[in-house]
Design a protein around this motif. Structure first.
Motif, short mmCIF file in Angstrom:
data_model
loop_
_atom_site.label_atom_id
_atom_site.label_comp_id
_atom_site.label_asym_id
_atom_site.label_seq_id
_atom_site.Cartn_x
_atom_site.Cartn_y
_atom_site.Cartn_z
N THR A 1 -2.25 -9.05 -3.79
CA THR A 1 -3.08 -8.43 -4.83
C THR A 1 -4.44 -9.11 -4.96
N ASN A 2 -4.48 -10.43 -4.75
CA ASN A 2 -5.76 -11.13 -4.85
C ASN A 2 -6.75 -10.64 -3.80
N VAL A 3 -6.26 -10.42 -2.59
CA VAL A 3 -7.14 -9.92 -1.53
C VAL A 3 -7.58 -8.49 -1.84
N LEU A 4 -6.64 -7.63 -2.22
CA LEU A 4 -6.98 -6.23 -2.51
C LEU A 4 -7.91 -6.11 -3.71
N GLU A 5 -7.73 -7.00 -4.68
CA GLU A 5 -8.63 -7.01 -5.84
C GLU A 5 -10.01 -7.51 -5.42
N GLY A 6 -10.04 -8.49 -4.52
CA GLY A 6 -11.31 -9.03 -4.04
C GLY A 6 -12.17 -8.01 -3.30
N ILE A 7 -11.52 -7.09 -2.61
CA ILE A 7 -12.27 -6.05 -1.89
C ILE A 7 -12.30 -4.74 -2.69
N GLN A 8 -11.97 -4.85 -3.97
CA GLN A 8 -12.09 -3.77 -4.95
C GLN A 8 -11.31 -2.51 -4.59
N LEU A 9 -10.08 -2.70 -4.11
CA LEU A 9 -9.19 -1.56 -3.90
C LEU A 9 -8.22 -1.38 -5.05
N ASN B 1 1.27 -7.99 -15.59
CA ASN B 1 2.09 -7.76 -14.40
C ASN B 1 1.86 -6.41 -13.74
N PHE B 2 0.77 -5.75 -14.09
CA PHE B 2 0.51 -4.41 -13.57
C PHE B 2 -0.86 -4.34 -12.89
N VAL B 3 -0.90 -3.64 -11.76
CA VAL B 3 -2.18 -3.39 -11.08
C VAL B 3 -2.31 -1.89 -10.87
N GLU B 4 -3.55 -1.44 -10.70
CA GLU B 4 -3.77 -0.03 -10.42
C GLU B 4 -4.76 0.15 -9.30
N TRP B 5 -4.55 1.25 -8.55
CA TRP B 5 -5.38 1.66 -7.43
C TRP B 5 -6.71 2.13 -7.99
N LEU B 6 -7.81 1.78 -7.33
CA LEU B 6 -9.13 2.26 -7.75
C LEU B 6 -9.56 3.47 -6.96
N ALA C 1 0.84 -1.21 0.00
CA ALA C 1 0.00 0.00 0.00
C ALA C 1 0.87 1.26 0.00
N GLU C 2 1.98 1.23 0.73
CA GLU C 2 2.90 2.38 0.72
C GLU C 2 3.46 2.60 -0.68
N MET C 3 3.80 1.52 -1.36
CA MET C 3 4.32 1.64 -2.73
C MET C 3 3.25 2.22 -3.66
N LEU C 4 2.01 1.79 -3.49
CA LEU C 4 0.92 2.34 -4.31
C LEU C 4 0.74 3.83 -4.07
N ARG C 5 0.80 4.23 -2.80
CA ARG C 5 0.65 5.66 -2.48
C ARG C 5 1.78 6.49 -3.07
N ARG C 6 2.98 5.93 -3.13
CA ARG C 6 4.14 6.65 -3.68
C ARG C 6 4.14 6.71 -5.20
#
Length: 79
Positions: free
Chosen positions: A59-67, A74-79, A28-33
């Motif tokens: 990432t599976n948990v964060l995707e499951g709760i729609q964050l 190989n890339f994800v993005e913050w919602l 989460a810190e990396m996403l914020r940065r």
């Protein structure tokens, strides 16, 4: 439980260093940065010194709760 910063030898890892909660906090810190809210999971695994499988667990948990959502392989993005 809360993880505290501990000093270890180069090859020693505590259970805390590899806990999903700790990895999720650091993820989460990396996403914020990130400038655009997008992360390369290969770089995440490298920076967190964690196996890619553990990064996928996060990432599976964060995707499951729609964050976050998968942007491409190989890339994800913050919602």
């Amino acid at each position: 439980f809360m993880c505290t910063i501990q000093h270890h030898s180069l090859f020693e890892k505590s259970r805390c260093d590899t806990s999903l909660g700790f990895l999720t906090q650091r993820f989460a810190e990396m996403l914020r940065r990130s400038a655009d809210g997008v992360l390369d999971l290969n770089l995440v695994a490298q920076e967190l010194n964690a196996p890619k499988r553990r990064v996928y667990d996060v990432t599976n948990v964060l995707e499951g709760i729609q964050l976050i959502k998968k942007k491409s392989k190989n890339f994800v993005e913050w919602l």
